[in-house]
Scaffold this motif. Structure first.
Motif, PDB file in Angstrom:
ATOM      1  N   VAL A  29       0.828  -1.207   0.000  1.00  0.00           N
ATOM      2  CA  VAL A  29       0.000   0.000   0.000  1.00  0.00           C
ATOM      3  C   VAL A  29       0.864   1.260   0.000  1.00  0.00           C
ATOM      4  O   VAL A  29       0.698   2.151  -0.847  1.00  0.00           O
ATOM      5  N   ASP A  30       1.798   1.350   0.941  1.00  0.00           N
ATOM      6  CA  ASP A  30       2.490   2.627   1.111  1.00  0.00           C
ATOM      7  C   ASP A  30       3.680   2.800   0.178  1.00  0.00           C
ATOM      8  O   ASP A  30       4.041   3.936  -0.150  1.00  0.00           O
ATOM      9  N   LEU A  31       4.293   1.723  -0.295  1.00  0.00           N
ATOM     10  CA  LEU A  31       5.334   1.865  -1.312  1.00  0.00           C
ATOM     11  C   LEU A  31       4.705   2.190  -2.665  1.00  0.00           C
ATOM     12  O   LEU A  31       5.133   3.120  -3.360  1.00  0.00           O
ATOM     13  N   THR A  32       3.676   1.434  -3.054  1.00  0.00           N
ATOM     14  CA  THR A  32       3.018   1.703  -4.337  1.00  0.00           C
ATOM     15  C   THR A  32       2.338   3.065  -4.323  1.00  0.00           C
ATOM     16  O   THR A  32       2.337   3.782  -5.329  1.00  0.00           O
ATOM     17  N   GLY A  33       1.763   3.425  -3.176  1.00  0.00           N
ATOM     18  CA  GLY A  33       1.138   4.744  -3.073  1.00  0.00           C
ATOM     19  C   GLY A  33       2.148   5.858  -3.268  1.00  0.00           C
ATOM     20  O   GLY A  33       1.883   6.833  -3.981  1.00  0.00           O
ATOM     21  N   TRP A  34       3.314   5.716  -2.648  1.00  0.00           N
ATOM     22  CA  TRP A  34       4.354   6.740  -2.803  1.00  0.00           C
ATOM     23  C   TRP A  34       4.813   6.815  -4.254  1.00  0.00           C
ATOM     24  O   TRP A  34       4.964   7.916  -4.813  1.00  0.00           O
ATOM     25  N   VAL A  35       5.024   5.656  -4.882  1.00  0.00           N
ATOM     26  CA  VAL A  35       5.450   5.646  -6.281  1.00  0.00           C
ATOM     27  C   VAL A  35       4.393   6.278  -7.171  1.00  0.00           C
ATOM     28  O   VAL A  35       4.712   7.048  -8.093  1.00  0.00           O
ATOM     29  N   ALA A  36       3.133   5.979  -6.919  1.00  0.00           N
ATOM     30  CA  ALA A  36       2.056   6.572  -7.727  1.00  0.00           C
ATOM     31  C   ALA A  36       2.069   8.096  -7.629  1.00  0.00           C
ATOM     32  O   ALA A  36       1.805   8.796  -8.614  1.00  0.00           O
ATOM     33  N   ARG A  37       2.385   8.613  -6.462  1.00  0.00           N
ATOM     34  CA  ARG A  37       2.434  10.067  -6.285  1.00  0.00           C
ATOM     35  C   ARG A  37       3.623  10.695  -6.997  1.00  0.00           C
ATOM     36  O   ARG A  37       3.564  11.851  -7.437  1.00  0.00           O
ATOM     37  N   GLN A  38       4.726   9.950  -7.144  1.00  0.00           N
ATOM     38  CA  GLN A  38       5.947  10.512  -7.732  1.00  0.00           C
ATOM     39  C   GLN A  38       6.072  10.256  -9.231  1.00  0.00           C
ATOM     40  O   GLN A  38       6.834  10.950  -9.910  1.00  0.00           O
TER      41      GLN A  38
END
Length: 401
Positions: free
Chosen positions: A107-116
């Protein structure tokens, strides 16, 4: 200051071999450590496993004995790195606790990547996938309370919310609809290549983990839930690995792998809260700098190109584990009804999707039954909604009758 790994030599390969005492690292304390320390450990284990398996696959198709021998030497060190990293996980943690941590990573790794991510098509791929892993966290968290009588905040703290995402039973798609369009290796930003490799590696390790630990449970609902979500993780690996341009040469892929390892070890060294674990990230970074240098030499010699032509001139901003609650709530409100059609996305079911659903969900799937059983046992379902009620009205928790 920017950090360019191409300008650093690191530890000579001959000095990287560790003895058994040096490899015998003490695990982190699951009750005292930052949950994101465990997330970083799980991420780097997946990265190292991917590096090892990539090197094995390269070895199988490489006719040059000298190259195969160099790959083997580096691969042995990568194995030691993987053992060191993965053995940091606490032995007293149950498989389900580790599973919940795996899904917090997703959740939080993919979420961060999606934001960047700068590329809109790639960003959409990460946004699509993260809503599904978010739902897996919810299903496993309910199983955790049922089986172990503990709550998921013991593992994830208040950093990641737990509530329904895109329902897991809707993740089962016709396999042809799991294949995405690849980025163009000539035009893609170096950051996009690093993102794709990172998320592919993390999802691949999650798939591997579930394939192996699922049958270790006696409880039928646990075995069945791992089986169902394990099938979805295979879909996710297909989804993410197809983003990588298949036209990249083996030498190009090799330097991308090594550069990405440098990027992630450097990132986690910058953000790690545990001084002892931070020291491991720093040590491994200095090892990877030499692995990268050797890979670059192979690319120049066998591919006839400079690695600088495909790699970023300096590392991007560090990868950061941090809450992504606002992003998840926005995606829940706007994309929960997405599915895939060919290499694109649609908001309505289509014939191929419905045919797959009719076949695989002919019986009520485990991901739905685990919530049914939790409600039967406790009178409600487990959630951790720190930012208010679910953004989708129909998915708000129903009060006890």
């Amino acid at each position: 200051m920017t950090f360019n790994p191409l300008e650093h030599r690191g530890i000579p390969l001959d000095d990287q071999l560790r003895n058994w005492d040096q490899l015998d690292v003490a695990p982190v304390d699951p009750d005292e450590s930052d949950p994101y320390t465990r997330c970083r450990i799980i991420t780097m284990n997946g990265i190292e496993v991917e590096a090892i398996m990539f090197s094995h696959h390269f070895n199988r198709i490489c006719p040059d004995l000298e190259v195969k021998q160099q790959l083997a030497r580096v691969r042995y060190i990568e194995q030691q790195q993987q053992k060191t990293v993965n053995w940091l996980l606490p032995g007293q943690a149950s498989v389900l606790e580790t599973t919940i941590a795996y899904e917090q990573v997703a959740v939080d790794l993919t979420g961060w990547v999606a934001r960047q991510e700068p590329d809109p098509y790639l960003k959409q791929a990460y946004q699509f996938g993260v809503l599904e892993d978010f739902d897996h966290l919810y299903r496993y968290s309910n199983l955790y309370e049922m089986i172990e009588h503990r709550r998921a905040e013991k593992v994830i703290d208040q950093l990641t919310e737990v509530m329904p995402g895109r329902p897991t039973y809707l993740h089962h798609r016709d396999p042809v609809d799991n294949v995405r369009e690849p980025y163009d290796r000539e035009a893609a930003a170096p950051l996009s290549k690093l993102h794709a490799l990172t998320i592919m590696s993390a999802e691949q390790q999650t798939m591997n983990f579930y394939m192996n630990v699922g049958p270790m449970y006696m409880e039928p609902i646990a075995r069945q839930l791992y089986q169902e979500i394990g099938m979805v993780e295979e879909e996710h690996v297909t989804h993410y690995e197809s983003l990588v341009d298949p036209g990249e040469t083996w030498w190009e892929r090799l330097v991308n792998h090594e550069y990405n390892e440098c990027y992630l070890y450097y990132s986690f060294m910058q953000t790690e809260s545990d001084p002892r674990v931070k020291g491991i990230w720093e040590l491994h970074l200095n090892m990877e700098l030499e692995h990268l240098r050797l890979a670059c030499d192979l690319m120049r010699r066998h591919d006839g190109r400079d690695p600088e032509s495909v790699l970023a001139p300096a590392l991007p901003e560090p990868v950061t584990f941090e809450p992504n609650k606002d992003l998840l709530r926005e995606l829940l409100a706007t994309q929960i009804d997405y599915t895939t059609l060919g290499t694109g996305y649609v908001q309505e079911a289509h014939r191929r999707f419905e045919a797959m659903q009719d076949k695989i969900n002919a019986e009520r799937p485990p991901s739905e039954r685990v919530i049914d059983e939790h409600r039967d046992k406790f009178g409600d379902e487990y959630r951790l909604e720190t930012e208010g009620p679910h953004p989708v009205q129909s998915l708000r928790d129903k009060p006890r009758s």
